[in-house]
Design an enzyme around this catalytic site. Structure first.
Site, PDB file in Angstrom:
ATOM      1  N   GLU A 182       0.840  -1.202   0.000  1.00 56.97           N
ATOM      2  CA  GLU A 182       0.000   0.000   0.000  1.00 56.97           C
ATOM      3  C   GLU A 182       0.874   1.250   0.000  1.00 56.97           C
ATOM      4  OE1 GLU A 182      -2.427  -0.655   3.423  1.00 56.97           O
ATOM      5  OE2 GLU A 182      -3.641  -2.175   2.423  1.00 56.97           O
ATOM      6  N   GLU A 196      -6.377  -8.070  -0.433  1.00 58.23           N
ATOM      7  CA  GLU A 196      -6.517  -8.041   1.038  1.00 58.23           C
ATOM      8  C   GLU A 196      -7.937  -7.605   1.344  1.00 58.23           C
ATOM      9  OE1 GLU A 196      -2.205  -6.428   2.565  1.00 58.23           O
ATOM     10  OE2 GLU A 196      -3.953  -6.050   3.816  1.00 58.23           O
TER      11      GLU A 196
HETATM   12  O1  AHR Z   1      -3.454  -4.260   9.229  1.00 59.09           O
HETATM   13  C1  AHR Z   1      -2.640  -5.070   8.429  1.00 59.09           C
HETATM   14  C2  AHR Z   1      -2.219  -4.292   7.246  1.00 59.09           C
HETATM   15  O2  AHR Z   1      -3.367  -3.830   6.535  1.00 59.09           O
HETATM   16  C3  AHR Z   1      -1.430  -4.984   6.150  1.00 59.09           C
HETATM   17  O3  AHR Z   1      -0.116  -5.303   6.517  1.00 59.09           O
HETATM   18  C4  AHR Z   1      -1.508  -3.909   5.106  1.00 59.09           C
HETATM   19  O4  AHR Z   1      -1.357  -4.384   3.805  1.00 59.09           O
HETATM   20  C5  AHR Z   1      -2.884  -3.281   5.317  1.00 59.09           C
HETATM   21  O5  AHR Z   1      -2.766  -1.911   5.566  1.00 59.09           O
END
Ligand code: AHR
Length: 499
Positions: free
Chosen positions: A168, A282
């Site tokens: 990100e 994710e």
């Molecule tokens: O909270 C975990 C994180 O969420 C991950 O490492 C990231 O990719 C996302 O911001």
């Protein structure tokens, strides 16, 4: 409520990879999680066999690794070879022993029977380091990196097909955060070098539902990309661990497909919607709890930012809300299967995962059974579903105390390879059973209903406690139509086997 399902009106093929997963070097996902050499339940490679068996039962198709925020200061060479040097993980501010690295990850994927998906370091990393990683994994023996893999005892290339450039990097919280212009340049050069090493790989790059970021990315790098990566958590709890209640979680379902719609629009406007697919790599209803990390507040002690991570392990957090929401999310991915080709539950193990592990065993949380049902039945071709008249709505109160109307029932359908039809029917209502009549012209066969549920919206599974499970019942013959009762707060799969 009446719906029509026309098995001939297909929306597209359902990619098995929408039931994918993610595992990160965070808290107890890797160390003291899947990789626990000292545990009596672990095999000769140090992997927990009970966890691997549970992963195999939900047919994990693809696993993304090693991060997530972790990756943006991770250097892959630290995790290969006979001598591993511990590194300080600047993302999560703990020491990583590096005893679990690329070779261990590939071994894990082979044991599970899933595709590896490697996310590279575009934070402090370089195009060369990312492409060297592709050399290490995918070249037979050309160059020093392939020869390093051979010297480490792995003569045959791994042929890792799926790679992501960065995590990100658009976010200030990310190590090595980039501006949109910087991101476009870095991804273009990285993608070029990675594809020069292995033109067979499929590449993704970090994106978000932001037109400026994505237009820059796609203008600079669209020619090299096969995927665009999208992340979303809805019940945000990084700093305060205050899980939304059932009603608030249902409120989150009102915009569950918004990111897909926005990215689809950008891809379409740039005439890339046939070339680049969305990897929702994710997603989880609940964001992870890790206070005082993304907001680097000086003077904080370890117990202010390490110990609180244990709160993610509270199994009472993961109720029917998580199962119902996750089923609605997967239904949305099925409805958008023409452009969504991958989705990765974040994470699969511990933290907010569908499997919880402890020294002597595991707990299968409610979301685990969602994946068990969807991977078994919701595959093949997605077919269109539409309701008669206006959908029934229910009023819920959001986490920010707003009144929100959401559809009570969420339905998706698939025509499976054996000629049968599977229908995913979610009743979000907290108290009321719902009767749904499905018109299925031309569909004849025997129906079985699989229902995932608990006694209440707050049911959950824990060590020695199994409140959420799947029941199976005959649902009669289908002669072009069928009516079914959906229990309150339940996830249901109606499986119609061809006569
Ligand atoms: O909270 C975990 C994180 O969420 C991950 O490492 C990231 O990719 C996302 O911001």
């Amino acid at each position: 409520m009446e719906y029509e399902i026309n098995a001939k009106r297909t929306l597209g093929g359902i990619s098995p990879m929408i039931y994918g997963h993610f595992i990160e070097h965070f808290h107890r996902q890797i160390y003291d999680g899947i990789f626990d050499p000292e545990n009596q339940l672990s095999d000769g490679d140090g992997f927990r066999t009970d966890i691997i068996e549970a992963m195999k039962r939900i047919r994990v198709p693809i696993m993304r690794w090693p991060g997530g925020c972790f990756v943006s200061s991770y250097h892959w060479r630290d995790g290969v070879g006979a001598v591993r040097q511990p590194a300080f993980d600047k993302a999560w501010r703990v020491e990583d022993p590096n005893t679990f690295g690329t070779d261990e990850f590939i071994k894990l994927c082979r044991k599970i029977g899933c595709e590896p998906y490697i996310c590279t370091n575009a934070g402090t990393g370089t195009a060369e380091e990312m492409s060297d990683w592709v050399e290490y994994c995918n070249l037979d023996n050309e160059g020093k990196n392939a020869k390093l893999r051979i010297a480490n005892g792995y003569s045959r290339p791994y042929r890792v097909r799926y790679w992501s450039i960065g995590n990100e990097n658009y976010g200030a919280w990310e190590i090595g955060a980039k501006s949109a212009d910087e991101w476009g340049r870095l991804t273009a050069e990285s993608a070029k070098m990675m594809k020069h090493v292995d033109p067979e790989i499929e590449l993704s790059a970090a994106a978000l539902a932001d037109i400026n970021w994505n237009v820059n990315l796609l203008r600079s790098c669209g020619q090299y990309l096969d995927w665009i990566s999208v992340h979303q958590y809805w019940d945000m709890m990084p700093e305060v661990n205050n899980p939304a209640d059932y009603g608030a979680c249902m409120a989150f379902t009102s915009n569950i497909g918004r990111a897909v719609d926005e990215v689809r629009g950008i891809l379409t406007a740039m005439r890339l919607e046939k070339k680049i697919k969305i990897a929702f790599d994710e997603w989880n209803l609940r964001s992870w709890h890790h206070p005082n990390v993304h907001t680097v507040v000086q003077g904080k002690r370890r117990e202010d930012y390490i110990t609180p991570r244990d709160k993610n392990d509270d199994n009472s957090t993961y109720t029917m809300a998580d199962a119902v929401f996750s089923a609605c999310f997967l239904n949305e991915m099925i409805r958008n299967c023409d452009i969504v080709g991958m989705a990765n539950f974040a994470p699969i193990l511990n933290t907010r995962g569908c499997i919880y592990s402890y020294r002597d065993g595991i707990v299968l949380r409610g979301t685990y059974y969602v994946f068990m049902l969807f991977t078994e039945f919701m595959n093949g071709e997605a077919v269109d579903v539409w309701g008669d008249g206006e959908p029934e709505l229910m009023e819920v109160t959001s986490k920010s105390s707003r009144r929100v109307s959401v559809r009570t029932v969420d339905i998706a359908a698939a025509r499976t390879a054996d000629g049968g039809v599977s229908v995913s029917l979610v009743n979000k209502h907290p108290t009321d059973e719902k009767t749904v009549t499905l018109r299925l012209p031309g569909v004849f066969g025997r129906a079985v209903m699989y229902t995932l549920n608990g006694d209440s919206v707050d049911s959950y599974n824990d060590v020695g406690r199994e409140e959420i499970n799947v029941t199976e019942r005959e649902a009669g013959d289908v002669n072009g139509t069928v009516s079914v009762e959906l229990d309150a707060h339940s996830v249901n799969i109606l499986r119609i086997s061809k006569a």
